[in-house]
Design a protein around this motif. Sequence first.
Motif, PDB file in Angstrom:
ATOM      1  N   HIS A   1      -3.368  -3.904   6.316  1.00  0.00           N
ATOM      2  CA  HIS A   1      -1.981  -3.453   6.426  1.00  0.00           C
ATOM      3  C   HIS A   1      -1.062  -4.510   5.826  1.00  0.00           C
ATOM      4  O   HIS A   1      -1.012  -5.638   6.321  1.00  0.00           O
ATOM      5  N   PRO A   2      -0.348  -4.194   4.766  1.00  0.00           N
ATOM      6  CA  PRO A   2       0.507  -5.202   4.133  1.00  0.00           C
ATOM      7  C   PRO A   2       1.697  -5.570   4.997  1.00  0.00           C
ATOM      8  O   PRO A   2       2.163  -4.785   5.817  1.00  0.00           O
ATOM      9  N   SER A   3       2.172  -6.798   4.808  1.00  0.00           N
ATOM     10  CA  SER A   3       3.383  -7.257   5.496  1.00  0.00           C
ATOM     11  C   SER A   3       4.495  -7.406   4.463  1.00  0.00           C
ATOM     12  O   SER A   3       4.253  -7.708   3.301  1.00  0.00           O
ATOM     13  N   ARG A   4       5.715  -7.187   4.921  1.00  0.00           N
ATOM     14  CA  ARG A   4       6.868  -7.242   4.019  1.00  0.00           C
ATOM     15  C   ARG A   4       7.396  -8.679   3.964  1.00  0.00           C
ATOM     16  O   ARG A   4       7.637  -9.301   4.980  1.00  0.00           O
ATOM     17  N   LYS A   5       7.563  -9.210   2.736  1.00  0.00           N
ATOM     18  CA  LYS A   5       8.086 -10.552   2.524  1.00  0.00           C
ATOM     19  C   LYS A   5       9.242 -10.477   1.527  1.00  0.00           C
ATOM     20  O   LYS A   5       9.276  -9.618   0.652  1.00  0.00           O
ATOM     21  N   SER A   6      10.177 -11.418   1.634  1.00  0.00           N
ATOM     22  CA  SER A   6      11.210 -11.508   0.609  1.00  0.00           C
ATOM     23  C   SER A   6      10.570 -11.973  -0.687  1.00  0.00           C
ATOM     24  O   SER A   6       9.540 -12.656  -0.673  1.00  0.00           O
TER      25      SER A   6
ATOM     26  N   ARG B   1      -2.476 -10.447  -2.264  1.00  0.00           N
ATOM     27  CA  ARG B   1      -2.158  -9.353  -3.187  1.00  0.00           C
ATOM     28  C   ARG B   1      -0.739  -8.872  -2.910  1.00  0.00           C
ATOM     29  O   ARG B   1      -0.379  -8.587  -1.763  1.00  0.00           O
ATOM     30  N   GLY B   2       0.093  -8.811  -3.943  1.00  0.00           N
ATOM     31  CA  GLY B   2       1.478  -8.406  -3.751  1.00  0.00           C
ATOM     32  C   GLY B   2       1.875  -7.237  -4.635  1.00  0.00           C
ATOM     33  O   GLY B   2       1.370  -7.090  -5.748  1.00  0.00           O
ATOM     34  N   ARG B   3       2.776  -6.433  -4.117  1.00  0.00           N
ATOM     35  CA  ARG B   3       3.371  -5.365  -4.929  1.00  0.00           C
ATOM     36  C   ARG B   3       4.808  -5.155  -4.462  1.00  0.00           C
ATOM     37  O   ARG B   3       5.140  -5.387  -3.298  1.00  0.00           O
ATOM     38  N   ALA B   4       5.645  -4.752  -5.400  1.00  0.00           N
ATOM     39  CA  ALA B   4       7.066  -4.590  -5.102  1.00  0.00           C
ATOM     40  C   ALA B   4       7.289  -3.389  -4.193  1.00  0.00           C
ATOM     41  O   ALA B   4       6.643  -2.345  -4.337  1.00  0.00           O
TER      42      ALA B   4
ATOM     43  N   GLY C   1      14.095  -0.399   0.660  1.00  0.00           N
ATOM     44  CA  GLY C   1      14.457  -1.524   1.508  1.00  0.00           C
ATOM     45  C   GLY C   1      15.652  -2.263   0.955  1.00  0.00           C
ATOM     46  O   GLY C   1      16.358  -1.764   0.068  1.00  0.00           O
ATOM     47  N   PRO C   2      15.892  -3.472   1.446  1.00  0.00           N
ATOM     48  CA  PRO C   2      17.074  -4.230   1.005  1.00  0.00           C
ATOM     49  C   PRO C   2      16.969  -4.621  -0.467  1.00  0.00           C
ATOM     50  O   PRO C   2      15.874  -4.785  -1.011  1.00  0.00           O
ATOM     51  N   LEU C   3      18.114  -4.771  -1.086  1.00  0.00           N
ATOM     52  CA  LEU C   3      18.196  -5.236  -2.466  1.00  0.00           C
ATOM     53  C   LEU C   3      19.173  -6.399  -2.465  1.00  0.00           C
ATOM     54  O   LEU C   3      20.369  -6.223  -2.676  1.00  0.00           O
ATOM     55  N   ALA C   4      18.658  -7.597  -2.176  1.00  0.00           N
ATOM     56  CA  ALA C   4      19.538  -8.745  -1.969  1.00  0.00           C
ATOM     57  C   ALA C   4      18.780 -10.038  -2.185  1.00  0.00           C
ATOM     58  O   ALA C   4      17.555 -10.095  -2.039  1.00  0.00           O
TER      59      ALA C   4
ATOM     60  N   ILE D   1      14.493  -2.957 -10.430  1.00  0.00           N
ATOM     61  CA  ILE D   1      13.852  -2.786  -9.126  1.00  0.00           C
ATOM     62  C   ILE D   1      14.804  -2.050  -8.194  1.00  0.00           C
ATOM     63  O   ILE D   1      16.020  -2.080  -8.371  1.00  0.00           O
ATOM     64  N   THR D   2      14.239  -1.394  -7.200  1.00  0.00           N
ATOM     65  CA  THR D   2      15.050  -0.670  -6.225  1.00  0.00           C
ATOM     66  C   THR D   2      15.076  -1.361  -4.868  1.00  0.00           C
ATOM     67  O   THR D   2      15.831  -0.973  -3.983  1.00  0.00           O
ATOM     68  N   ALA D   3      14.230  -2.385  -4.696  1.00  0.00           N
ATOM     69  CA  ALA D   3      14.208  -3.172  -3.457  1.00  0.00           C
ATOM     70  C   ALA D   3      13.730  -4.570  -3.814  1.00  0.00           C
ATOM     71  O   ALA D   3      13.016  -4.764  -4.805  1.00  0.00           O
ATOM     72  N   SER D   4      14.120  -5.558  -3.012  1.00  0.00           N
ATOM     73  CA  SER D   4      13.816  -6.943  -3.353  1.00  0.00           C
ATOM     74  C   SER D   4      12.672  -7.542  -2.537  1.00  0.00           C
ATOM     75  O   SER D   4      12.375  -8.726  -2.693  1.00  0.00           O
ATOM     76  N   ASP D   5      12.038  -6.764  -1.693  1.00  0.00           N
ATOM     77  CA  ASP D   5      10.919  -7.273  -0.902  1.00  0.00           C
ATOM     78  C   ASP D   5       9.587  -7.017  -1.604  1.00  0.00           C
ATOM     79  O   ASP D   5       9.470  -6.134  -2.458  1.00  0.00           O
ATOM     80  N   ILE D   6       8.598  -7.802  -1.204  1.00  0.00           N
ATOM     81  CA  ILE D   6       7.236  -7.690  -1.712  1.00  0.00           C
ATOM     82  C   ILE D   6       6.315  -7.361  -0.536  1.00  0.00           C
ATOM     83  O   ILE D   6       6.453  -7.940   0.547  1.00  0.00           O
ATOM     84  N   LEU D   7       5.393  -6.440  -0.764  1.00  0.00           N
ATOM     85  CA  LEU D   7       4.378  -6.133   0.247  1.00  0.00           C
ATOM     86  C   LEU D   7       3.157  -7.007  -0.017  1.00  0.00           C
ATOM     87  O   LEU D   7       2.554  -6.927  -1.090  1.00  0.00           O
ATOM     88  N   GLU D   8       2.793  -7.833   0.962  1.00  0.00           N
ATOM     89  CA  GLU D   8       1.671  -8.759   0.826  1.00  0.00           C
ATOM     90  C   GLU D   8       0.473  -8.275   1.633  1.00  0.00           C
ATOM     91  O   GLU D   8       0.610  -7.875   2.789  1.00  0.00           O
TER      92      GLU D   8
END
Length: 327
Positions: A179-184, A130-133, A137-140, A79-86
């Motif tokens: 509009h998706p929201s960003r979640k860890s 519904r989620g997608r990577a 963004g951050p990778l942590a 992965i290139t980022a650790s957040d999920i778009l919900e």
Amino acid sequence: MPGTSFIIVGGAIASDVHGKNHHRDGTFSAHVSSMQILLGNGECVDASPSEKAELFHATCGGMGLTDVIVSAVLRLKAITASDILETRIKAPSLDAVLEAFDANAASSYPVAWIDCMARGTRLGRSVLIRGRACSEGPLAVQQVKALEVPVERPSGLLNRTVARVFNAAYYGRACSDAHPSRKSFESNFSPLDAIAGWASLHGRPRFLQYQCALPKKSGQAGLRDILTRIGQSQLGASLAVLKLFGDANANPVSFPMRGYSLAVDFKAEAAAFALLDVLDGIVAAHGGRSHLAEDARMSEATFKAAYPRWQEFEEVRARGHAHGRFM
């Protein structure tokens, strides 16, 4: 990944756990390249889908009844980022949420909270998440301190009335948002991990979870029957999850099958056990089965009907010297 991060690799393989992406990526064992396992006679062997394949497949989902998993080689996804778009989608009925699952089958991580207390035209109303990577963004790893449940709850706190109010409030507050929201990834995959000791909210006795899988063909009718019986009961069910399943795998006692999975929490009391006997009958009538990793009460007859390859599984156990060693 299952719904909690508090797992071990051996347990994930032995339970052949699934996540929100089973319809696309299968179970945990689909990403195991090989294992080193210790047999009941003390012999240590390597097993994979191509080497000692029968033993490999019996170990995956075998609930620790075959051998001890010493080590495993896993295939991971970069992965290139650790957040999920919900994105959240309100579905006012069971028919609507199943249609939403089909419409969002290309999504990586779809899951629905479902109101098991709703009846009539609102039966099965849900919120599909519904989620997608994220690609950027951050990778942590987020080091989030879990909130503590301060005291043991009274035994009658999470009753039917409270469950109805909670479910109505949860559905009412949910907003369908294009509009998706960003979640860890932690909050998306394991939301309850943020509440330490959340199980104590059920009071004493604690709770049990009932998880069943129903085939696609009869899933809609089966879910309707199950939700109707839960709604007619005097039990409270405030946490229920519906997922979409892809094809079954080659493991003889693995849980998923193409169709749907429903998981519901109940307080562990006599009335709940009686209800679950009824639900077992409904699940069996529709060609489904219950999850062995969530079960503490399934009868031998129910198990053998739900997992028709049990004899093949027992034969592999016998050849691997598991009888009398792993129980």
